[in-house]
Motif scaffolding. Sequence first.
Motif, PDB file in Angstrom:
ATOM      1  N   HIS A  70     -41.307  25.314  71.478  1.00  0.00           N
ATOM      2  CA  HIS A  70     -40.246  24.555  70.800  1.00  0.00           C
ATOM      3  C   HIS A  70     -40.798  23.420  69.928  1.00  0.00           C
ATOM      4  CE1 HIS A  70     -39.651  22.008  74.778  1.00  0.00           C
ATOM      5  NE2 HIS A  70     -40.714  21.613  74.107  1.00  0.00           N
ATOM      6  N   VAL A  94     -38.447  23.139  63.567  1.00  0.00           N
ATOM      7  CA  VAL A  94     -37.413  23.348  64.579  1.00  0.00           C
ATOM      8  C   VAL A  94     -37.938  22.767  65.878  1.00  0.00           C
ATOM      9  CG1 VAL A  94     -36.055  25.047  65.885  1.00  0.00           C
ATOM     10  CG2 VAL A  94     -36.586  25.457  63.465  1.00  0.00           C
ATOM     11  N   THR A  96     -36.510  21.246  70.009  1.00  0.00           N
ATOM     12  CA  THR A  96     -36.236  21.755  71.351  1.00  0.00           C
ATOM     13  C   THR A  96     -34.864  22.391  71.530  1.00  0.00           C
ATOM     14  OG1 THR A  96     -35.383  19.629  72.132  1.00  0.00           O
ATOM     15  CG2 THR A  96     -37.756  19.982  72.311  1.00  0.00           C
ATOM     16  N   TYR A  97     -33.969  22.228  70.539  1.00  0.00           N
ATOM     17  CA  TYR A  97     -32.639  22.825  70.667  1.00  0.00           C
ATOM     18  C   TYR A  97     -32.205  23.424  69.338  1.00  0.00           C
ATOM     19  CZ  TYR A  97     -31.639  18.137  68.919  1.00  0.00           C
ATOM     20  OH  TYR A  97     -31.664  16.973  68.192  1.00  0.00           O
ATOM     21  N   VAL A  98     -31.367  24.464  69.408  1.00  0.00           N
ATOM     22  CA  VAL A  98     -30.973  25.213  68.211  1.00  0.00           C
ATOM     23  C   VAL A  98     -29.461  25.379  68.076  1.00  0.00           C
ATOM     24  CG1 VAL A  98     -33.140  26.494  67.990  1.00  0.00           C
ATOM     25  CG2 VAL A  98     -31.330  27.374  69.491  1.00  0.00           C
ATOM     26  N   THR A 122     -34.182  25.930  72.617  1.00  0.00           N
ATOM     27  CA  THR A 122     -34.814  26.852  71.669  1.00  0.00           C
ATOM     28  C   THR A 122     -35.329  28.120  72.329  1.00  0.00           C
ATOM     29  OG1 THR A 122     -35.368  24.957  70.300  1.00  0.00           O
ATOM     30  CG2 THR A 122     -36.627  26.963  69.881  1.00  0.00           C
ATOM     31  N   ASP A 127     -27.312  31.600  74.174  1.00  0.00           N
ATOM     32  CA  ASP A 127     -26.719  31.046  72.966  1.00  0.00           C
ATOM     33  C   ASP A 127     -25.226  31.405  72.917  1.00  0.00           C
ATOM     34  OD1 ASP A 127     -26.507  29.718  70.555  1.00  0.00           O
ATOM     35  OD2 ASP A 127     -28.105  30.845  69.561  1.00  0.00           O
ATOM     36  N   THR A 133     -32.107  32.833  73.890  1.00  0.00           N
ATOM     37  CA  THR A 133     -32.962  32.271  72.838  1.00  0.00           C
ATOM     38  C   THR A 133     -34.436  32.526  73.135  1.00  0.00           C
ATOM     39  OG1 THR A 133     -32.949  30.104  73.947  1.00  0.00           O
ATOM     40  CG2 THR A 133     -31.314  30.457  72.204  1.00  0.00           C
ATOM     41  N   GLY A 135     -38.442  31.494  71.640  1.00  0.00           N
ATOM     42  CA  GLY A 135     -39.052  30.392  70.924  1.00  0.00           C
ATOM     43  C   GLY A 135     -40.090  30.741  69.883  1.00  0.00           C
ATOM     44  N   VAL A 143     -32.230  30.098  62.586  1.00  0.00           N
ATOM     45  CA  VAL A 143     -31.621  28.896  63.171  1.00  0.00           C
ATOM     46  C   VAL A 143     -30.547  28.340  62.236  1.00  0.00           C
ATOM     47  CG1 VAL A 143     -32.071  26.564  64.074  1.00  0.00           C
ATOM     48  CG2 VAL A 143     -33.833  28.332  64.272  1.00  0.00           C
ATOM     49  N   TYR A 147     -29.956  22.275  62.760  1.00  0.00           N
ATOM     50  CA  TYR A 147     -30.987  21.984  63.761  1.00  0.00           C
ATOM     51  C   TYR A 147     -32.397  22.159  63.194  1.00  0.00           C
ATOM     52  CZ  TYR A 147     -26.633  22.467  66.218  1.00  0.00           C
ATOM     53  OH  TYR A 147     -25.308  22.321  66.571  1.00  0.00           O
ATOM     54  N   CYS A 148     -32.495  22.142  61.874  1.00  0.00           N
ATOM     55  CA  CYS A 148     -33.786  22.274  61.202  1.00  0.00           C
ATOM     56  C   CYS A 148     -34.124  20.970  60.490  1.00  0.00           C
ATOM     57  CB  CYS A 148     -33.746  23.418  60.193  1.00  0.00           C
ATOM     58  SG  CYS A 148     -33.356  25.023  60.924  1.00  0.00           S
TER      59      CYS A 148
END
Length: 356
Positions: A70, A94, A96-98, A122, A127, A133, A135, A143, A147-148
């Motif tokens: 992540h 990216v 730790t979270y998406v 991630t 999801d 998800t 990684g 993504v 979250y980018c």
Amino acid sequence: MSSLTTANDDCLGWAARDPSGVLSPYNFSRRAVGSDDISIKITHCGICYADVVSTRNKYGDSMYPLVPGHEIAGTVKEVGSNVHRFKVGDHVGVGTYVNSCRSCEYCNDEQEVHCVKGPVLTFNQVDADGSITKGGYSNYIVVHERYCYRIPDNYPLASAAPLLCAGSTVYTPMVHHKMNQPGKSLGVIGLGGLGHMAVKFGKAFGLNVTIFSTSLSKKEEALSVLGANRFVVSSDEEQMKALAKSLDFIIDTASGDHPFDPYMSLLKTAGVLVLVGFPSEVKFSPASLNIGMKTISGSLVGGTKVTQEMIDFCAAQKIYPNIEVIPIQYANEALERLINRDVKYRFVIDIENSLK
């Protein structure tokens, strides 16, 4: 337009198949690129201790095959029809979270990591569409653009990867607790991936930085390479006593069990200790907290707003993590070395040139 491409098993990654945590090549599918998504060609992925925890099922929640990672950096290869923040070829990260609910008070404040419904991590999480998800130990990822993160063109992608977890995890509480006041004093407990970034941020903020470590062997590098003002062996009671009531702030990055009272005694009145590691328990005397009106706080990685701010700060101040770049074929050895704390200070996988 709901989709630009169709999904198939064209993503190559490395996955753990069971709690042994051993990684090996694995083909799988990513979701089709939606109207708000971007597809990212991954060039680099940092190795975080979370990868060890998940691949080895330390929390009992691992879903195999599990593709960890992540701390992701790469370039945009495709964008959805509604995407306006990114274009093909942009450098992007990216963390730790998406995903998140995007409607609660924390999401509305761009603190998505604290989403009331919980952020979608991630890797190794279900999801919104029911998929699991996967990684950054893979050649691409899809993504939602929210979250980018934009990575400035002049900032190396290999160096950017560890910022997405290690960098954000220490920068976020430092800014929240106003540890960016020049002339103040900061203690950093533990000198690993997180700790060495806390030292770099502390110096950039103009703080007087003291490193606390159990390992005397790290002293020379801590002072000469990282630029800390002072190095203290935490088991040396005389050295610790000499610093009583001298620190405004402490960032505790240690995940091994350790006593807290000795460190609390080093804080000035109204001093703050922030825990970003995960020891098995936290124990201290109420007197350590009450006498001197001290604060102990916890923190995770930041929301999207503060994480982007941190990346831009690193680029402007020329702050770079100390990394060891490795091929994906070395990932299993790297995870073992991470467990044994044998890394200075973050492994980064060269996905682009080694994952074939």
